[in-house]
Design a protein around this motif. Structure first.
Motif, PDB file in Angstrom:
ATOM      1  N   GLY A 112      -6.807  -8.768  -2.447  1.00 46.08           N
ATOM      2  CA  GLY A 112      -7.946  -8.428  -1.605  1.00 46.08           C
ATOM      3  C   GLY A 112      -9.039  -7.900  -2.508  1.00 46.08           C
ATOM      4  N   LYS A 157       0.819  -1.217   0.000  1.00 44.34           N
ATOM      5  CA  LYS A 157       0.000   0.000   0.000  1.00 44.34           C
ATOM      6  C   LYS A 157       0.855   1.270   0.000  1.00 44.34           C
ATOM      7  N   ASN A 164      -3.796  -2.013   6.227  1.00 52.38           N
ATOM      8  CA  ASN A 164      -2.597  -1.500   5.574  1.00 52.38           C
ATOM      9  C   ASN A 164      -2.830  -0.267   4.702  1.00 52.38           C
ATOM     10  N   THR A 203       3.648  -8.815   0.207  1.00 50.39           N
ATOM     11  CA  THR A 203       2.922  -7.538   0.223  1.00 50.39           C
ATOM     12  C   THR A 203       2.902  -6.819   1.565  1.00 50.39           C
ATOM     13  N   GLY A 260      -8.338  -6.122  -5.103  1.00 48.46           N
ATOM     14  CA  GLY A 260      -7.781  -6.249  -6.453  1.00 48.46           C
ATOM     15  C   GLY A 260      -6.909  -5.088  -6.909  1.00 48.46           C
TER      16      GLY A 260
HETATM   17  C1  LIG Z   1      -4.046  -4.737   0.662  1.00 47.00           C
HETATM   18  C2  LIG Z   1      -3.170  -5.886   0.684  1.00 47.00           C
HETATM   19  C3  LIG Z   1      -3.139  -6.815  -0.353  1.00 47.00           C
HETATM   20  C4  LIG Z   1      -4.067  -6.795  -1.541  1.00 47.00           C
HETATM   21  O1  LIG Z   1      -4.357  -5.553  -2.103  1.00 47.00           O
HETATM   22  P1  LIG Z   1      -5.804  -5.237  -2.675  1.00 47.00           P
HETATM   23  O2  LIG Z   1      -5.669  -3.934  -3.348  1.00 47.00           O
HETATM   24  O3  LIG Z   1      -6.756  -5.182  -1.518  1.00 47.00           O
HETATM   25  O4  LIG Z   1      -6.162  -6.344  -3.579  1.00 47.00           O
HETATM   26  C5  LIG Z   1      -2.260  -7.859  -0.241  1.00 47.00           C
HETATM   27  N1  LIG Z   1      -1.455  -8.002   0.818  1.00 47.00           N
HETATM   28  C6  LIG Z   1      -1.440  -7.121   1.822  1.00 47.00           C
HETATM   29  C7  LIG Z   1      -0.500  -7.335   2.959  1.00 47.00           C
HETATM   30  C8  LIG Z   1      -2.292  -6.041   1.790  1.00 47.00           C
HETATM   31  O5  LIG Z   1      -2.300  -5.177   2.806  1.00 47.00           O
END
Ligand SMILES: *Cc1c(COP(=O)(O)O)cnc(C)c1O
Length: 439
Positions: free
Chosen positions: A277, A116, A168, A421, A279
């Motif tokens: 999540g 993020k 996040n 992520t 996307g």
């Molecule tokens: C937000 C997030 C994702 C996925 O991102 P989206 O935009 O919601 O699909 C994956 N891993 C982590 C740790 C995240 O915080």
């Protein structure tokens, strides 16, 4: 379940698996070669524009975040080979991974320790720039270091930024907005972890908690913001800016691969695996990478079994018209960053012609993968992030894809990138608790 949805459950095996809470691996039948991909919702020039904006902000970011000194204000993460983890997956999950396995460590991105920090921070910067340009306080040719001056803090302080988040996104938006001087309100869903709320409050962010799921938090945040002309809502369900912030990762990844002398071409395929999540993050990253490597890169998402909204949206073609609850799935998962019940319609449509497939993973496996990575590579990442190995531990699904694409004789030349992520902001006690889960 209504009969229209029952029809999908009965006719699409992966949708049946999903509704039955079984792990599944869906291959995207609508993927087409690059030449036939006709995406009209975003375009490549917008990624370049986003990249240039981040460069304009680099002197400011370097000024206000000491951890960005080293990179001159550029927020980027390491790309590291993880051959010990490859052995772990091949031994413990019969993954049969050939070629090189690497970790893209967005888990360790500066400022907010998750993917993020790409989209979220970008969108706040874009909004701040728009406001300052409009007010005549800033020109694009200025050195943006001036944004750290009191007069800007005062100016942004008259404005509010709001966002709904499972954690996040709120961290990235919250930390960046507060640094610029904005008033910030983060609407947190029930899945959000306590330490993330505490950390945000310690930075002067207002955190409103909801007993309900992510969509409800977003809904309320949007309503709150729409009622206030001085407030801006970061809309994770539809935002182009978030998406573009993520997509800058493509160019950055290309530079890193070149620097490490790793080829990607017809004979050297690249595979990228990203947790999903709503996307936006995986979609934006995928779009950015596909602009660069086209048909030579193969992108997969992974979702929790209990929050497989993108799989349901894409496999049925109903996109954001369906939620996991419509299929009797509760949406509860330990992977808080992925605890989303309804996908972004915008992202589903953009990635429809270019996404290779989506795997789902049971929560308990996330912890095993977490321990494996820590043990073999001495790298800690959070549960959501461990989903990046979700496709690789499904050799039968991968084989189906490799055969479909005629890639089997090229796999020894392949590079696999698991996109980590999130993780490095997780407090020590929480890490310890995670590492004991599912044993
Ligand atoms: C937000 C997030 C994702 C996925 O991102 P989206 O935009 O919601 O699909 C994956 N891993 C982590 C740790 C995240 O915080």
């Amino acid at each position: 379940m209504n009969s229209a949805l029952q029809k999908y459950v009965d006719s699409i095996p992966e949708v049946g698996d999903a509704a039955g809470l079984r792990e599944t691996f869906w291959l995207n039948g609508k993927m087409v070669p690059e030449a036939e991909q006709n995406v009209t919702l975003v375009w490549p020039e917008q990624i370049e524009d986003a990249g240039r904006r981040l460069e304009r902000f680099a002197p400011y970011l370097e000024e206000v975040f000491p951890e960005l000194k080293e990179t001159g204000g550029i927020i980027e993460s390491e790309l590291r080979e993880i051959s010990g983890m490859k052995d772990f997956l091949n031994t413990n999950y019969s993954s049969g991974i050939e070629g090189r396995l690497m970790l893209k460590m967005d888990s360790h991105l500066p400022i907010s320790g998750s993917v993020k920090a790409r989209g979220g921070i970008y969108e706040v910067l874009k909004h701040a720039e728009d406001l300052a340009l409009e007010a005549g306080m800033l020109k694009e040719t200025d050195n943006y270091r001036i944004l750290a001056e009191d007069r800007f803090l005062e100016f942004f302080g008259k404005h509010t930024v709001q966002v709904g988040s499972t954690g996040n996104l709120g961290m990235s938006i919250g930390i960046m907005s507060a640094k610029l001087g904005f008033r910030v309100i983060v609407h947190m869903s029930a899945d959000a972890k306590q330490w993330k709320k505490d950390l945000l409050r310690s930075r002067g962010v207002e955190v409103i908690e909801y007993a309900d799921d992510y969509c409800a938090a977003v809904e309320q945040g949007r309503k709150n913001s729409d009622g206030d002309p001085m407030s801006y809502f970061v809309d994770d369900e539809n935002s182009r800016n978030l998406f573009l912030g993520y997509s800058v990762a493509g160019e950055r990844l290309k530079a890193q691969l070149e620097q490490q002398n790793i080829l990607v071409d017809e004979e050297h395929p690249l595979f990228v695996y990203i947790p999903c999540g709503i996307g936006g993050a995986p979609g934006g990253v995928t779009y950015g990478i596909k602009q660069i490597y086209g048909d030579h890169v193969h992108c997969f998402f992974t979702e929790p079994v209990h929050a497989c909204c993108m799989l349901l949206g894409m496999a049925t073609g109903l996109q954001d018209q369906v939620s996991v609850k419509d299929f009797g799935i509760d949406g509860h998962t330990d992977a808080d960053g992925l605890a989303v019940g309804r996908p972004s319609a915008f992202v589903g449509r953009v990635v429809e012609p270019m996404l290779s497939g989506i795997a789902t993973i049971e929560d308990r496996k996330l912890y095993d993968l977490m321990r494996g990575l820590l043990d073999k590579e001495d790298i800690f990442i959070e549960p959501s992030s461990c989903a990046s190995f979700g496709a690789l531990i499904r050799p039968e699904g991968m084989k189906r894809y490799i055969d479909k694409m005629g890639l089997s004789h090229k796999m020894k030349n392949a590079t696999h990138i698991a996109w980590a992520t999130g993780g490095n902001m997780v407090p020590e006690e929480t890490r310890k608790a995670y590492l004991k889960m599912g044993l």
